[in-house]
Design a protein around this motif. Structure first.
Motif, mmCIF file in Angstrom:
data_model
loop_
_atom_site.group_PDB
_atom_site.id
_atom_site.type_symbol
_atom_site.label_atom_id
_atom_site.label_comp_id
_atom_site.label_asym_id
_atom_site.label_seq_id
_atom_site.Cartn_x
_atom_site.Cartn_y
_atom_site.Cartn_z
ATOM 1 N N LEU A 100 0.404 19.901 -8.178
ATOM 2 C CA LEU A 100 1.134 21.174 -8.104
ATOM 3 C C LEU A 100 2.331 21.059 -7.170
ATOM 4 N N ARG A 101 2.208 20.307 -6.093
ATOM 5 C CA ARG A 101 3.349 20.084 -5.197
ATOM 6 C C ARG A 101 4.434 19.280 -5.909
ATOM 7 N N LEU A 102 4.013 18.309 -6.706
ATOM 8 C CA LEU A 102 4.975 17.557 -7.509
ATOM 9 C C LEU A 102 5.690 18.503 -8.478
ATOM 10 N N GLY A 103 4.923 19.368 -9.132
ATOM 11 C CA GLY A 103 5.530 20.322 -10.050
ATOM 12 C C GLY A 103 6.557 21.198 -9.367
ATOM 13 N N ASN A 104 6.248 21.606 -8.159
ATOM 14 C CA ASN A 104 7.202 22.414 -7.389
ATOM 15 C C ASN A 104 8.479 21.625 -7.101
ATOM 16 N N ARG A 105 8.318 20.336 -6.749
ATOM 17 C CA ARG A 105 9.498 19.500 -6.487
ATOM 18 C C ARG A 105 10.327 19.287 -7.751
ATOM 19 N N LYS A 106 9.663 19.357 -8.912
ATOM 20 C CA LYS A 106 10.357 19.153 -10.188
ATOM 21 C C LYS A 106 10.870 20.458 -10.791
ATOM 22 N N GLY A 107 10.772 21.558 -10.027
ATOM 23 C CA GLY A 107 11.373 22.801 -10.483
ATOM 24 C C GLY A 107 10.441 23.853 -11.035
ATOM 25 N N LEU A 108 9.129 23.602 -11.064
ATOM 26 C CA LEU A 108 8.196 24.630 -11.521
ATOM 27 C C LEU A 108 8.046 25.716 -10.453
ATOM 28 N N ALA A 109 7.806 26.931 -10.905
ATOM 29 C CA ALA A 109 7.671 28.063 -9.975
ATOM 30 C C ALA A 109 6.228 28.167 -9.497
ATOM 31 N N TRP B 238 2.740 26.126 -15.961
ATOM 32 C CA TRP B 238 2.343 25.105 -16.928
ATOM 33 C C TRP B 238 2.769 25.501 -18.339
ATOM 34 N N ARG B 239 2.851 26.815 -18.623
ATOM 35 C CA ARG B 239 3.319 27.216 -19.942
ATOM 36 C C ARG B 239 4.766 26.759 -20.152
ATOM 37 N N CYS B 240 5.572 26.832 -19.110
ATOM 38 C CA CYS B 240 6.953 26.349 -19.219
ATOM 39 C C CYS B 240 6.986 24.876 -19.602
ATOM 40 N N VAL B 241 6.043 24.111 -19.045
ATOM 41 C CA VAL B 241 5.970 22.680 -19.353
ATOM 42 C C VAL B 241 5.559 22.461 -20.800
ATOM 43 N N TYR B 242 4.515 23.160 -21.225
ATOM 44 C CA TYR B 242 3.964 22.931 -22.560
ATOM 45 C C TYR B 242 4.838 23.502 -23.669
ATOM 46 N N GLU B 243 5.629 24.515 -23.358
ATOM 47 C CA GLU B 243 6.522 25.068 -24.373
ATOM 48 C C GLU B 243 7.785 24.233 -24.551
ATOM 49 N N ALA B 244 8.105 23.406 -23.559
ATOM 50 C CA ALA B 244 9.293 22.553 -23.661
ATOM 51 C C ALA B 244 8.978 21.166 -23.100
ATOM 52 N N PRO B 245 8.053 20.442 -23.728
ATOM 53 C CA PRO B 245 7.665 19.128 -23.193
ATOM 54 C C PRO B 245 8.826 18.145 -23.103
ATOM 55 N N GLU B 246 9.807 18.289 -24.010
ATOM 56 C CA GLU B 246 10.950 17.373 -23.969
ATOM 57 C C GLU B 246 11.776 17.557 -22.699
ATOM 58 N N THR B 247 11.697 18.732 -22.092
ATOM 59 C CA THR B 247 12.414 19.011 -20.842
ATOM 60 C C THR B 247 11.596 18.594 -19.622
ATOM 61 N N HIS B 248 10.280 18.647 -19.749
ATOM 62 C CA HIS B 248 9.381 18.377 -18.611
ATOM 63 C C HIS B 248 8.413 17.243 -18.974
ATOM 64 N N TRP B 249 8.931 16.189 -19.602
ATOM 65 C CA TRP B 249 8.037 15.189 -20.175
ATOM 66 C C TRP B 249 7.099 14.570 -19.145
ATOM 67 N N LEU B 250 7.588 14.257 -17.973
ATOM 68 C CA LEU B 250 6.764 13.606 -16.953
ATOM 69 C C LEU B 250 5.575 14.491 -16.586
ATOM 70 N N LEU B 251 5.834 15.768 -16.325
ATOM 71 C CA LEU B 251 4.762 16.695 -15.968
ATOM 72 C C LEU B 251 3.835 16.944 -17.155
#
Length: 279
Positions: free
Chosen positions: A170-179, A203-216
């Protein structure tokens, strides 16, 4: 016609280990293979001991990999962390297969030596408890079975002061721009993380646009893969215990099957499962 008199030394195989390290030396097999000491003359007690010892060895490796994966995620080295998490999933696949061997023991066979176990129980496994703490299921009451063991207590207490694997994700996600909410990022890491709607939304933001957040996205799926295997391991544990002892209390004093079924309800990465409902 096959030559059954093949001599590997003809191709350079080493056979003199008087002054060299052998396979047995490297693996310390004398120590490992002399660690089985049945307390009864029951044939099946050896199976019981070996299955649990082998499981502890696999858990030793799982702890090694999970700790390294957590450290890698904390420094943004996500690719090697995903390799380690994939390996842990395979470790738990092996642990699942071990139940298949133990289930060859019938209830009557187990009764021949069960009384010799005293109050010892897998419930007291410090490695299993450490795995749960690393993964974020941090129930401080579970320290009590280890109070007699100063080293185990020190190890587990130290783990409770460190962010869990999911905390680091979750800290990584925050560093990568997740709210990710500050209340989640700054919570007391000694406590178990609870389902948070804002984290589900992240996580919905990640799963709805995996091409934008591929690593996460890929990391999230590695975590789901692992928890899938972990849940299967817990379920197989329940069915094996019920098959062998029914609804008797466990040797360590737990409710046995009732306790293990309660553990099936534990979610390690709750938002990664809930996000599937909101997509």
């Amino acid at each position: 016609m096959a030559n059954n008199d093949y001599d590997p030394t003809a191709e350079g195989a080493e056979t003199n280990f008087a002054a060299r390290m052998s396979y047995s030396d490297y693996l310390r097999l004398e120590t490992i293979l002399s660690a089985q000491h049945p307390l009864s003359d029951a044939h099946d007690e050896m199976l019981f001991i070996v299955q649990h010892q082998a499981s502890e060895l696999w858990m030793r490796l799982a702890i090694h990999e999970l700790g390294a994966a957590r450290d890698a995620i904390a420094r943004d080295a996500v690719a090697p962390a995903m390799k380690m998490l994939a390996r842990v999933s395979r470790i738990f696949e092996q642990l699942n297969s071990a139940w298949d061997v133990l289930r060859t023991m019938t209830p009557s066979e187990y009764t021949h030596f069960r009384a010799k176990l005293g109050q010892s129980s897998g419930f007291q496994s410090r490695q299993y408890r450490l795995i749960e703490y690393v993964l974020g299921n941090r129930n401080p009451a579970m320290l009590k079975p280890h109070a007699h063991d100063a080293e185990a207590t020190r190890l587990l207490e130290r783990e409770l002061t460190i962010p869990s694997l999911y905390d680091e994700v979750l800290r990584l996600g925050n560093r990568k721009g997740l709210a990710i909410p500050r209340s989640v990022l700054e919570r007391d890491v000694r406590e178990t993380h609870r389902l948070n709607d804002a984290v589900v939304e992240a996580w919905r933001c990640v799963y709805e646009a995996p091409e934008t957040h591929w690593l996460l996205y890929e990391l999230a799926e590695k975590l789901v893969d692992f928890e899938d295997y972990f849940r299967r391991w817990r379920f197989n544990h329940v069915t094996t215990v019920e098959r062998i002892i029914g609804f008797k209390r466990g040797t360590g004093g737990t409710g046995g099957v009732s306790y293990l079924k309660r553990m099936l309800e534990v979610e390690l990465f709750p938002e990664l499962w809930r996000v599937r409902t909101v997509l």
